[in-house]
Motif scaffolding. Sequence first.
Motif, PDB file in Angstrom:
ATOM      1  N   ALA A   3      -3.250  -2.643   5.113  1.00 48.82           N
ATOM      2  CA  ALA A   3      -4.580  -2.291   5.607  1.00 48.82           C
ATOM      3  C   ALA A   3      -5.121  -1.105   4.816  1.00 48.82           C
ATOM      4  CB  ALA A   3      -4.515  -1.956   7.086  1.00 48.82           C
ATOM      5  N   LEU A   5      -8.315   1.950   4.923  1.00 51.33           N
ATOM      6  CA  LEU A   5      -9.442   2.622   5.574  1.00 51.33           C
ATOM      7  C   LEU A   5     -10.626   2.519   4.626  1.00 51.33           C
ATOM      8  CD1 LEU A   5     -10.635   4.416   7.827  1.00 51.33           C
ATOM      9  CD2 LEU A   5      -9.758   6.391   6.538  1.00 51.33           C
ATOM     10  N   ILE A  34     -11.549  -0.551   9.103  1.00 52.27           N
ATOM     11  CA  ILE A  34     -10.253  -0.822   8.486  1.00 52.27           C
ATOM     12  C   ILE A  34     -10.137  -2.324   8.259  1.00 52.27           C
ATOM     13  CG2 ILE A  34      -7.748  -0.623   8.726  1.00 52.27           C
ATOM     14  CD1 ILE A  34      -8.229   1.647  10.752  1.00 52.27           C
ATOM     15  N   SER A  42     -13.844  -5.980   7.214  1.00 47.56           N
ATOM     16  CA  SER A  42     -13.098  -4.987   7.979  1.00 47.56           C
ATOM     17  C   SER A  42     -13.433  -5.139   9.455  1.00 47.56           C
ATOM     18  CB  SER A  42     -13.438  -3.574   7.508  1.00 47.56           C
ATOM     19  OG  SER A  42     -14.811  -3.305   7.705  1.00 47.56           O
ATOM     20  N   ASN A  84      -4.802   7.857   7.355  1.00 47.27           N
ATOM     21  CA  ASN A  84      -4.212   6.995   6.326  1.00 47.27           C
ATOM     22  C   ASN A  84      -2.694   6.901   6.457  1.00 47.27           C
ATOM     23  OD1 ASN A  84      -6.394   5.879   4.844  1.00 47.27           O
ATOM     24  ND2 ASN A  84      -6.750   7.866   3.900  1.00 47.27           N
ATOM     25  N   ILE A  87      -2.127   4.396   9.160  1.00 48.54           N
ATOM     26  CA  ILE A  87      -2.465   3.051   8.690  1.00 48.54           C
ATOM     27  C   ILE A  87      -1.336   2.485   7.833  1.00 48.54           C
ATOM     28  CG2 ILE A  87      -4.018   1.737   7.163  1.00 48.54           C
ATOM     29  CD1 ILE A  87      -6.306   3.556   8.196  1.00 48.54           C
TER      30      ILE A  87
END
Length: 115
Positions: A3, A5, A34, A42, A84, A87
Amino acid sequence: MKALLKSIGSFDCEPQKYVPEDKSIFHITLTLSIGPDNEIGSEYFDLFVCSPEWLCKHQWEPEILRHTLIVRKYDLDEITETINKYIEKCTCKTWEETAQKLSRYFAWEFEDYSN
Protein backbone atom coordinates in the motif's frame (compact mmCIF):
# COMPACT_ATOMS: atom_id res chain seq x y z
CA MET A 1 0.07 -6.11 -2.04
CA LYS A 2 2.02 -3.09 -0.97
CA ALA A 3 0.00 0.00 0.00
CA LEU A 4 1.05 3.59 -0.62
CA LEU A 5 -0.03 6.83 1.06
CA LYS A 6 -1.10 8.93 -1.92
CA SER A 7 -2.35 12.07 -0.18
CA ILE A 8 -3.31 13.61 3.15
CA GLY A 9 -6.24 15.98 3.50
CA SER A 10 -8.74 17.15 6.09
CA PHE A 11 -12.25 18.52 6.18
CA ASP A 12 -11.13 20.79 9.06
CA CYS A 13 -8.33 22.67 7.27
CA GLU A 14 -5.34 22.24 4.99
CA PRO A 15 -2.98 19.95 6.93
CA GLN A 16 0.08 21.47 5.23
CA LYS A 17 -0.90 24.98 6.47
CA TYR A 18 -2.43 24.01 9.82
CA VAL A 19 -0.96 25.84 12.81
CA PRO A 20 -2.68 25.10 16.13
CA GLU A 21 -3.75 28.15 18.14
CA ASP A 22 -2.23 26.48 21.19
CA LYS A 23 0.74 24.32 20.23
CA SER A 24 0.22 22.04 23.25
CA ILE A 25 -3.56 21.53 22.95
CA PHE A 26 -4.72 20.58 19.47
CA HIS A 27 -6.56 18.02 17.37
CA ILE A 28 -7.22 17.40 13.69
CA THR A 29 -8.84 14.61 11.72
CA LEU A 30 -6.77 13.64 8.70
CA THR A 31 -8.20 11.89 5.66
CA LEU A 32 -5.63 9.56 4.15
CA SER A 33 -5.85 8.41 0.54
CA ILE A 34 -4.18 4.99 0.49
CA GLY A 35 -4.08 2.54 -2.37
CA PRO A 36 -2.05 -0.19 -4.01
CA ASP A 37 1.36 1.18 -4.99
CA ASN A 38 1.05 -0.19 -8.55
CA GLU A 39 -2.44 1.25 -9.25
CA ILE A 40 -3.92 4.71 -9.71
CA GLY A 41 -6.93 4.28 -7.38
CA SER A 42 -7.11 4.65 -3.64
CA GLU A 43 -9.54 4.45 -0.75
CA TYR A 44 -10.07 6.79 2.18
CA PHE A 45 -9.04 6.22 5.76
CA ASP A 46 -9.40 8.70 8.63
CA LEU A 47 -7.01 9.27 11.49
CA PHE A 48 -7.66 11.45 14.52
CA VAL A 49 -4.47 13.24 15.61
CA CYS A 50 -4.23 15.03 18.93
CA SER A 51 -1.89 16.08 21.69
CA PRO A 52 -1.93 14.38 25.11
CA GLU A 53 -2.96 17.70 26.61
CA TRP A 54 -6.00 17.85 24.32
CA LEU A 55 -7.00 14.38 25.55
CA CYS A 56 -6.61 15.42 29.18
CA LYS A 57 -8.76 18.48 28.62
CA HIS A 58 -11.50 16.89 26.46
CA GLN A 59 -11.68 13.16 27.19
CA TRP A 60 -13.68 12.82 30.40
CA GLU A 61 -14.88 9.23 30.33
CA PRO A 62 -12.71 6.11 30.21
CA GLU A 63 -12.51 5.01 26.60
CA ILE A 64 -10.48 2.70 24.38
CA LEU A 65 -9.17 4.93 21.62
CA ARG A 66 -9.09 3.55 18.11
CA HIS A 67 -7.83 5.20 14.92
CA THR A 68 -6.01 7.83 16.98
CA LEU A 69 -2.44 9.11 16.84
CA ILE A 70 -1.17 10.99 19.88
CA VAL A 71 1.69 13.40 19.24
CA ARG A 72 3.44 16.02 21.36
CA LYS A 73 3.53 18.62 18.57
CA TYR A 74 1.90 19.14 15.20
CA ASP A 75 4.65 18.27 12.74
CA LEU A 76 3.11 16.99 9.50
CA ASP A 77 6.40 15.49 8.30
CA GLU A 78 6.75 13.47 11.52
CA ILE A 79 3.07 12.47 11.39
CA THR A 80 3.41 11.38 7.74
CA GLU A 81 6.51 9.34 8.58
CA THR A 82 4.63 7.60 11.40
CA ILE A 83 1.65 6.89 9.12
CA ASN A 84 3.96 5.42 6.46
CA LYS A 85 5.61 3.13 9.03
CA TYR A 86 2.20 1.69 9.93
CA ILE A 87 1.21 1.35 6.26
CA GLU A 88 4.40 -0.66 5.58
CA LYS A 89 3.33 -3.19 8.26
CA CYS A 90 0.11 -3.95 6.36
CA THR A 91 1.37 -5.58 3.16
CA CYS A 92 -0.68 -8.68 2.24
CA LYS A 93 -1.39 -10.76 -0.88
CA THR A 94 -4.54 -8.84 -1.91
CA TRP A 95 -5.79 -5.28 -1.57
CA GLU A 96 -8.78 -6.46 0.49
CA GLU A 97 -6.48 -8.13 3.05
CA THR A 98 -4.18 -5.09 3.06
CA ALA A 99 -7.10 -2.69 3.58
CA GLN A 100 -8.42 -4.86 6.43
CA LYS A 101 -5.05 -4.60 8.15
CA LEU A 102 -4.89 -0.85 7.51
CA SER A 103 -8.31 -0.51 9.16
CA ARG A 104 -6.76 -1.63 12.45
CA TYR A 105 -4.92 1.70 12.54
CA PHE A 106 -7.04 4.00 10.36
CA ALA A 107 -10.84 4.28 10.02
CA TRP A 108 -11.56 2.79 6.58
CA GLU A 109 -14.45 4.11 4.52
CA PHE A 110 -15.54 0.49 3.85
CA GLU A 111 -15.05 -0.87 7.37
CA ASP A 112 -17.96 -3.13 8.32
CA TYR A 113 -19.29 -2.88 4.75
CA SER A 114 -21.03 -5.97 3.46
CA ASN A 115 -22.18 -6.70 -0.09
